[in-house]
Design a protein around this motif. Structure first.
Motif, short mmCIF file in Angstrom:
data_model
loop_
_atom_site.label_atom_id
_atom_site.label_comp_id
_atom_site.label_asym_id
_atom_site.label_seq_id
_atom_site.Cartn_x
_atom_site.Cartn_y
_atom_site.Cartn_z
N ILE A 317 -103.28 39.38 42.48
CA ILE A 317 -103.66 39.19 43.89
C ILE A 317 -105.16 38.91 43.98
O ILE A 317 -105.61 37.97 44.65
CB ILE A 317 -103.29 40.43 44.73
CG1 ILE A 317 -101.76 40.56 44.82
CG2 ILE A 317 -103.91 40.35 46.13
CD1 ILE A 317 -101.29 41.86 45.47
N ALA A 318 -105.96 39.73 43.26
CA ALA A 318 -107.41 39.51 43.25
C ALA A 318 -107.75 38.15 42.65
O ALA A 318 -108.63 37.45 43.16
CB ALA A 318 -108.10 40.62 42.46
N LEU A 319 -107.05 37.77 41.59
CA LEU A 319 -107.30 36.47 40.95
C LEU A 319 -107.12 35.33 41.96
O LEU A 319 -107.97 34.43 42.06
CB LEU A 319 -106.34 36.27 39.77
CG LEU A 319 -106.41 34.91 39.07
CD1 LEU A 319 -107.71 34.75 38.30
CD2 LEU A 319 -105.22 34.71 38.13
N ASN A 320 -106.06 35.39 42.74
CA ASN A 320 -105.79 34.33 43.71
C ASN A 320 -106.86 34.28 44.80
O ASN A 320 -107.27 33.20 45.22
CB ASN A 320 -104.40 34.52 44.34
CG ASN A 320 -103.28 34.26 43.35
OD1 ASN A 320 -103.47 33.52 42.38
ND2 ASN A 320 -102.14 34.89 43.54
N VAL A 321 -107.31 35.46 45.24
CA VAL A 321 -108.38 35.49 46.26
C VAL A 321 -109.67 34.93 45.68
O VAL A 321 -110.36 34.12 46.31
CB VAL A 321 -108.60 36.93 46.79
CG1 VAL A 321 -109.84 36.99 47.69
CG2 VAL A 321 -107.37 37.41 47.55
N LEU A 322 -110.00 35.35 44.45
CA LEU A 322 -111.23 34.87 43.81
C LEU A 322 -111.21 33.36 43.60
O LEU A 322 -112.26 32.71 43.62
CB LEU A 322 -111.42 35.58 42.45
CG LEU A 322 -111.77 37.07 42.54
CD1 LEU A 322 -111.58 37.74 41.18
CD2 LEU A 322 -113.18 37.28 43.04
N LYS A 323 -110.02 32.81 43.43
CA LYS A 323 -109.90 31.35 43.24
C LYS A 323 -109.78 30.60 44.56
O LYS A 323 -109.57 29.39 44.56
CB LYS A 323 -108.70 31.05 42.33
CG LYS A 323 -108.94 31.47 40.88
CD LYS A 323 -107.76 31.10 39.98
CE LYS A 323 -107.59 29.61 39.84
NZ LYS A 323 -106.46 29.24 38.95
N GLY A 324 -109.89 31.34 45.69
CA GLY A 324 -109.98 30.62 46.97
C GLY A 324 -108.87 30.85 47.97
O GLY A 324 -108.93 30.35 49.09
N ASP A 325 -107.82 31.61 47.60
CA ASP A 325 -106.72 31.85 48.54
C ASP A 325 -107.18 32.81 49.63
O ASP A 325 -107.48 33.97 49.36
CB ASP A 325 -105.52 32.45 47.78
CG ASP A 325 -104.27 32.59 48.66
OD1 ASP A 325 -104.42 32.65 49.90
OD2 ASP A 325 -103.15 32.66 48.12
#
Length: 469
Positions: A317-325
Motif C-alpha cells: 500500500i505504501a509502495l503504491n502511494v510513494l509511486k503516485g497513487d
C-alpha cells in the motif's frame, strides 16, 4: 595515480548503471521499514521509467538466507550488506546491493562469487550510513545516474524515516546533497521550525502535549498546553478550525521556542543545557506536490504513514502511494494509519495505567507480551516521557505466534546520545553475550534474544551501563 573515494564511488555507480541497463528481468528485495519501502519505490519508479520488467518484494532480514535467485538481475536495497546474500548467487545470477548498513565483506569481493556481484555501500567510501545517507539515498543515487532527479524527494523521505536527522536536527552529508537536488527541482521546501510532530495535522495544543522525552508541566496535558498558549497570547483556533503548527507565524513559533527552552533548561542537569535548543528546533521538509494539511505534506508525518503500512504488514500500500497513487492506495494508507494510532494509544494505556515500567539502576523496562513485535519500539518511544528520561527504556515481546524468541526494543532521550552513548553498539554487544543479535541507532535500536535469557540480558545491560550514564 590513486583514485579518490568520491571517484571510486562514482565508478561503482556507473557499473551499477550498466548492470541495470543490460538486464531485462529484474527482482528487487528491499527492507520492510520506511527506508526500505521508499528505497524499493525509488528503484521501481526508475525501472518503470526505463520500461524494464521487474518485481518488488519486501522482506525481513531473517528471510534472506532462504531466498532462491531466479532473475537475471537481483537488487537488494537497504539490506544485504550485513547478510550473506553472496552465497545465494549462481553462475547466471547478477547481484547488486545498495545499502548503508555496516558491510560484512571487504570492498573487493567479485572474485569469490559466481555470477556478477556488485556491492555499493557508503561505508566503503568513508561515508557514515547512520547520518550521511540512507538506503533510499543509495537507491536514489543510482536513479540519478539515469537523470531521474524527480525522485530526489523520496531520498529525503527515506533519510527522515530512518531518523538520520535525529541527532543534529537536520540532514547532513550526502542527504544534504539529495535535499539540495529536491529544493532545486521545487519538490521540497525546507525551513527552520519547531521540532514538534504533527506540523500539518495536529492541533497545536495536542502536538505540544506530546513534545519531547523529558517530562515537562505540559507533557501529556492538553489543558496545560492551552494554558501555556494563552499565556503566550497565541490563539488555538482560526475561526472554528483548530490551528496547527504550520499555521503559526514565525513570531509565534519564536515565543514557543523560548518557552520550551526555558522549561527544559529547568528540568535537565547543567551539562545538558547547551543541547536544549537542538531538542526544540530543527529543519522541516514540506513536499510541495502534496496539499496543505495532508499528512503527506510533512516528511515526518509521511514517514509515519509509511511505517504504519509496514508495521501492519501492508508495505505494498505504501509502495503504491510513494509511486503516485492518490486514490484507493491513499485511502487504504489513511485507514491503516488510523488503526495504527488507535492500537498505539491502547497499548500505551495498557503499559502506563498498569504501572508496568520497572526501574533498574541504569535502565527501565516493561514486559510487552500484549504488544505486536512490529510496534514494541514505537510504544517504548512514546512512553519515554512517562518514566525517567535519564535512563533508556527497553520493551520486549515474543516474536511471532510460535514465540520464536524475544524482540527487544530500546529508546532513549537524545540528551543521552549527546553524551556520546551509542545504544545501537551497546545492544549489539549485550545481545551477543546472551546468544542473540542486535544493533541500530544511538537513540533507537533493537535485538532478538532467546526467551530464557531475558533476565540475563537485562542484568548484563544494566551492569554494562554502570558509570556510563
Amino acid at each position: 595515480m590513486e583514485i579518490n573515494k568520491q571517484d571510486q564511488m562514482n565508478l561503482a555507480f556507473l557499473k551499477a548503471h550498466e548492470m541495470v541497463q543490460n538486464a531485462e528481468d529484474i527482482k528487487i528485495y528491499s527492507h520492510i521499514d520506511c527506508d526500505g519501502i521508499t528505497a524499493g519505490a525509488i528503484l521501481s519508479s526508475m525501472l518503470d521509467n526505463l520500461e524494464k520488467d521487474h518485481e518488488v518484494e519486501f522482506v525481513t532480514l531473517d528471510k534472506l538466507d532462504s531466498l532462491e535467485l531466479e532473475n537475471e538481475l537481483t537488487i537488494f536495497s537497504d539490506l544485504g550488506s550485513g547478510q550473506n546474500v553472496d552465497k545465494l548467487g549462481n553462475g547466471s545470477s547478477n547481484i547488486l546491493i545498495l545499502d548503508h548498513h555496516p558491510p560484512l565483506r571487504p570492498m573487493v569481493f567479485d572474485n569469490h562469487v559466481s555470477g556478477n556481484f556488485l556491492e555499493l555501500n557508503c561505508h566503503y567510501y568513508g561515508i557514515d550510513g547512520s547520518h550521511d545517507v540512507s538506503g533510499g539515498g543509495m537507491s536514489y543515487l543510482l536513479a540519478h545516474t539515469f537523470g531521474f532527479d524527480d525522485l530526489s524527494w523520496l531520498g529525503v523521505l527515506s533519510a527522515v524515516g530512518d531518523m538520520q536527522n535525529s541527532m543534529s536536527g537536520k540532514l547532513v552529508g550526502l542527504n544534504k546533497e539529495i535535499l539540495a537536488a529536491s529544493v532545486q527541482n521545487k519538490l521540497i521546501a525546507t525551513n527552520n521550525d519547531l521540532s514538534i510532530y504533527g506540523r500539518q495535522t495536529r492541533p497545536i495544543f495536542v502536538a505540544l502535549s506530546y513534545f519531547g522525552d523529558v517530562k515537562l508541566p505540559i507533557t501529556n496535558s492538553r489543558t496545560e498546553c492551552i494554558h501555556m498558549l494563552n499565556k503566550l497570547d497565541i490563539p488555538t483556533k482560526n475561526g472554528k478550525r483548530a490551528r496547527v503548527l504550520c499555521d503559526l507565524t514565525q513570531e509565534e513559533k519564536g515565543k514557543i521556542f523560548s518557552e520550551l527552552v526555558r522549561m527544559l533548561s529547568k528540568e535537565v542537569p547543567q551539562r545538558y543545557i547547551k543541547h536544549v535548543p537542538k531538542l526544540v528546533a530543527g529543519e522541516s521538509y514540506d513536499f510541495l506536490g502534496e496539499r496543505k494539511y495532508s499528512p503527506l505534506r510533512d516528511a515526518s508525518e509521511f514517514s509515519t504513514a509509511v511505517n504504519a503500512c509496514s508495521r501492519h504488514k501492508h508495505p505494498e500500500i505504501a509502495l503504491n502511494v510513494l509511486k503516485g497513487d492518490r486514490g484507493l492506495a491513499l485511502d487504504e494508507m489513511d485507514q491503516l494509519a488510523l488503526e495504527h494510532r488507535r492500537y498505539l494509544a491502547q497499548k500505551m494505556e495498557w503499559v502506563t495505567e498498569e504501572d508496568r515500567i520497572i526501574s533498574l539502576e541504569n535502565l527501565q523496562y516493561f514486559e510487552g507480551s500484549e504488544i505486536k513485535s512490529e510496534v514494541i519500539g514505537t510504544v517504548a518511544g512514546m512512553i519515554l516521557s512517562y518514566g525517567d528520561w535519564r535512563k533508556p527504556i527497553i520493551g520486549f515481546t515474543p516474536v511471532g505466534e510460535d514465540s520464536e524468541g524475544i524482540k527487544v526494543s530500546l529508546r532513549c532521550s537524545r540528551l543521552l546520545a549527546y553524551d556520546g552513548i551509542h545504544f545501537g553498539n551497546i545492544i549489539r554487544k549485550v545481545a551477543a553475550k546472551v546468544g542473540g543479535n542486535g544493533g541500530g541507532h544511538s537513540v533507537a535500536c533493537g535485538a532478538y534474544i532467546p526467551e530464557e535469557n531475558v533476565d540475563k540480558f537485562l542484568n548484563v545491560f544494566d551492569e554494562y551501563l554502570t558509570g556510563k550514564i
